[in-house]
Design a protein around this motif. Structure first.
Motif, short mmCIF file in Angstrom:
data_model
loop_
_atom_site.label_atom_id
_atom_site.label_comp_id
_atom_site.label_asym_id
_atom_site.label_seq_id
_atom_site.Cartn_x
_atom_site.Cartn_y
_atom_site.Cartn_z
N THR A 1 6.71 1.10 -0.51
CA THR A 1 8.04 1.30 0.04
C THR A 1 8.63 -0.05 0.42
O THR A 1 7.88 -0.98 0.72
CB THR A 1 8.00 2.17 1.31
N LYS B 1 0.83 -1.21 0.00
CA LYS B 1 0.00 0.00 0.00
C LYS B 1 0.86 1.26 0.00
O LYS B 1 0.57 2.23 -0.71
CB LYS B 1 -0.92 0.00 1.22
N ARG B 2 1.95 1.26 0.78
CA ARG B 2 2.82 2.43 0.87
C ARG B 2 3.81 2.51 -0.28
O ARG B 2 4.44 3.53 -0.47
CB ARG B 2 3.61 2.39 2.18
#
Length: 52
Positions: free
Chosen positions: A44, A41-42
Motif C-alpha cells: 500500500t 509488506k502491505r
C-alpha cells in the motif's frame, strides 16, 4: 534535520533529553526502514497521519 517535520521534532526532543547525536540518527534510520518495509509488506502507499 533541516526541515520542520516529525523527525525534526523527534530529534529536538531527544537532544533535550541528553541523547547523543548519532544515537538519535540511528533511531530515525530505524523508523524510516521500518516504515519502508511495512509499506512494501502491505503493498500500500504510505499515508502520513495528521497527529494533533
Amino acid at each position: 534535520m533541516r526541515t520542520e517535520n516529525e523527525y525534526h521534532a523527534y530529534y529536538r526532543r531527544k537532544i533535550k533529553e541528553g541523547k547523543h547525536h548519532m544515537v538519535i540518527i540511528n533511531a530515525i534510520r530505524n523508523k524510516l526502514i521500518s516504515r519502508m518495509f511495512a509499506v512494501i509488506k502491505r503493498d500500500t502507499p504510505y499515508v502520513k497521519l495528521q497527529l494533533q
